[in-house]
Design a protein around this motif. Sequence first.
Motif, PDB file in Angstrom:
ATOM      1  N   ARG A  18      10.232   2.079   7.597  1.00 15.41           N
ATOM      2  CA  ARG A  18       8.917   2.250   6.840  1.00 15.41           C
ATOM      3  C   ARG A  18       8.205   3.291   7.563  1.00 15.41           C
ATOM      4  N   GLU A  19       7.909   4.330   6.575  1.00 11.37           N
ATOM      5  CA  GLU A  19       7.137   5.398   6.956  1.00 11.37           C
ATOM      6  C   GLU A  19       5.494   5.073   6.927  1.00 11.37           C
ATOM      7  N   HIS A  20       5.345   3.793   6.564  1.00 10.77           N
ATOM      8  CA  HIS A  20       3.858   3.346   6.797  1.00 10.77           C
ATOM      9  C   HIS A  20       3.729   3.102   8.401  1.00 10.77           C
ATOM     10  N   ALA A  21       4.680   3.072   9.244  1.00 16.36           N
ATOM     11  CA  ALA A  21       4.317   2.775  10.428  1.00 16.36           C
ATOM     12  C   ALA A  21       3.706   4.039  11.088  1.00 16.36           C
ATOM     13  N   PRO A  22       4.126   5.322  11.100  1.00 15.30           N
ATOM     14  CA  PRO A  22       3.479   6.439  11.570  1.00 15.30           C
ATOM     15  C   PRO A  22       2.178   6.743  10.892  1.00 15.30           C
ATOM     16  N   VAL A  23       2.287   6.496   9.646  1.00 17.21           N
ATOM     17  CA  VAL A  23       1.262   6.798   8.558  1.00 17.21           C
ATOM     18  C   VAL A  23       0.034   6.072   9.097  1.00 17.21           C
ATOM     19  N   CYS A  24       0.300   4.872   9.248  1.00 17.97           N
ATOM     20  CA  CYS A  24      -1.153   3.969   9.635  1.00 17.97           C
ATOM     21  C   CYS A  24      -1.617   4.201  10.744  1.00 17.97           C
TER      22      CYS A  24
ATOM     23  N   TYR B 217      -3.816   5.000   1.543  1.00 25.09           N
ATOM     24  CA  TYR B 217      -3.698   5.637   3.002  1.00 25.09           C
ATOM     25  C   TYR B 217      -4.613   5.242   4.067  1.00 25.09           C
ATOM     26  N   GLU B 218      -6.111   5.345   3.775  1.00 24.52           N
ATOM     27  CA  GLU B 218      -7.054   4.997   4.503  1.00 24.52           C
ATOM     28  C   GLU B 218      -7.014   3.342   4.888  1.00 24.52           C
ATOM     29  N   LYS B 219      -6.641   2.685   3.844  1.00 22.95           N
ATOM     30  CA  LYS B 219      -6.535   1.223   4.115  1.00 22.95           C
ATOM     31  C   LYS B 219      -5.422   0.720   4.918  1.00 22.95           C
TER      32      LYS B 219
ATOM     33  N   LEU C  14       1.041  -1.234  -0.002  1.00 17.72           N
ATOM     34  CA  LEU C  14       0.004  -0.016   0.172  1.00 17.72           C
ATOM     35  C   LEU C  14       1.006   1.233  -0.034  1.00 17.72           C
ATOM     36  N   VAL C  15       0.612   2.146  -0.979  1.00 19.95           N
ATOM     37  CA  VAL C  15       1.535   3.233  -1.251  1.00 19.95           C
ATOM     38  C   VAL C  15       0.754   4.766  -0.393  1.00 19.95           C
TER      39      VAL C  15
END
Lengths: 507, 251
Positions: B146-152, B102-104, B94-95
């Motif tokens: 992975r920036e996905h961490a704070p983003v999620c 982002y929502e997902k 997921l980008v």
Amino acid sequence: MASSVISSSPFVCKSTKKDLGFSSFPKSSQISIHRCQKKSISRQIVSVMAPLRSPSTTGSVKTGMTMTEKILAKASERSQVVPGDNIWVNVDVLMTHDVCGPGAFGIFKKEFGEKAKVWDSEKIVVIPDHYIFTADKRANRNVDIMREHCREQNIKYFYDITDLGDFRANPDYKGVCHVALAQEGHCRPGEVLLGTDSHTCTAGAFGQFATGIGNTDAGFVLGTGKILLKVPPTMRFILDGEMPSYLQAKDLILQIIGEISVAGATYKTMEFSGTTIESLTMEERMTLCNMVVEAGGKNGVIPPDATTLNYVENRTSVPFESVYSDGNASFVADYRFDVSKLEPVVAKPHSPDNRALARECKDVKIDRVYIGSCTGGKTEDFMAAAKLLHAAGKQVKVPTFLVPATQKVWMDVYALPVPGAGGKTCAQIFEEAGCDTPASPSCGACLGGPADTYARLNEPQVCVSTTNRNFPGRMGHKEGQIYLASPYTAAASALTGRVTDPREFLQ
Amino acid sequence: MAASLQSANPILSSRTLASPNRSSFAQFRSPFLRFDSASASSNFKPLVSREASSSFVARSAAEPQERKTFHGLCYVVGDNIDTDQIIPAEFLTLVPSNPDEYEKLGSYALVGLPAAYKERFVQPGEMKTKYSIIIGGENFGCGSSREHAPVCLGAAGAKAVVAQSYARIFFRNSVATGEIYPLDSEVRVCDECKTGDVATVELREGDSILINHTTGKEYKLKPIGDAGPVIDAGGIFAYARKAGMIPSAAA
């Protein structure tokens, strides 16, 4: 058990700045200088003696600097930096891959405009490696997105893959980014390398500043070639003594992480020196620096020497300048290890600092062995595993998965004779021992990945792995148990079906 | 990073915050002690409008200084919560810069926690969390870059993490993205709070606090420093534009 290791073998000393005059550690420093002088190339001598560089980069050195401070001073066009300084740093190379590249370029486009151009199309290296051999549509799409960006931006170094059926049909395809960066000559002493991957710190083995960043920071670097960094204080790890034949760099770094914990180097540099380090090959040095992030480290670094220069100069024509820590540089901590007294270690579930001697875990039954990744999937890692399997002459008792890091490593596994094995290659030895056929090069199951990833831990099994992390769920299943180990220990464990000290098979 | 953004930073130090008016804080805080969030929320404007969640962010319009309050339920975790537990690698396809994805990502936040965590951070089938404050121990966010961490966590609707310490890259990514406030507690709060406790975080210059209304205890938090305004603005790019460091919105 862990404490017995500390007290009996290596001694650990912490000392303050005052105790750290050049005379305290004459041995390693002099040896590296001596080696440089023996080489005919003058560049390294210049950087050690520092008489010829322009004042803007060296200035008059009032206070000694560590090599990390020197690299960052040069990259920020300052004569001096001290830990804690916030500085704008010019980036020499930015690396990204298929997992974070689309997000980084997405932010770059959003913030700099749809028509914006990257700061330097020759300083960006894009290496698809994470989720390649999968039917996952979004994963495949992400490689396509990177291809589009690279075409549009005319990115010089994009190691593309289009034929997923046979990686060998893709001559440009490399595999695991950190190993590919080194093999393709993108790692050079004295430079600043950033990557959207925490194991970017691997490149510190080449005497450069290398660290992992997020997508947003990478988006900024794509547009400007600069990043705001805080200069880290340096912890020094001096490893002396002859490396026992059954030890590998993986044992050293697991030993160190066990010593200082998974947060022991947070925000800090880990600089490795000493006679043991000087004796290590580049690939072993990469293993050491690769896992500094597992101690929280910002970067790891090893002073360049003849081994470094020999590796680098065969792979790049880009000029570079090696730097070395001054004799009067300040280190926030000093750790000394007598490597000759260390034993093979593992990190037990579920933390890289959960250190134990391999022999203490001999009753732990395992279900599988995994050899691969940026940490433990290099040519020498497979050579070591093959050497042990050949010496044992036995069959593996548990499924043993082999994932070469890069296409080059894969070729070495099939082509290079294993020393002392009568001309046999790694691949032949692995086949005779009953291992799985070496798989297509990629990050593979080190980080789990999409459900159809080869060798992914889909059951709550116990795995001995040459990879870098053993947090819950890291290789797929949340209840899976991962023992991090050296290639020797992994191969020995494959033969017994238990966590096994490699000395059982190596004399 | 907190420290790094505080001192010699040429960019981020330009802004000085006025000192808080203490007497008004007492009034300001008291509603949370008595009213539930639904009734209190009508009094305060949400600062972050990109998603609705059970939490809300309040800012006193009368006060010149930045002062923010997050009120809601706590989700409590332990030490060394690594990025694989925050967002397992299989979801990294997921980008985050893609709004749908982002929502997902938010719906998968903390899905990697072991089964020992009986309460899920995000209920199956939901996109948002009911917990607005995550409470952790040492070295929160270690592991991958992975920036996905704070983003999620931000995408799920959480507002702040209160932990004893952070891994470097997670902290930096939290600030750079402006997704979540990574706040340092002075004591080991994760041992004294339980998932589902009702809590308030008040960000103030100098003496930010966490109040656990369920236990009645109050904890001091270390100052967020100059990282605060960057997160307030919505990340490093938004902050830089707002501060005039880079030109506003490129074509």
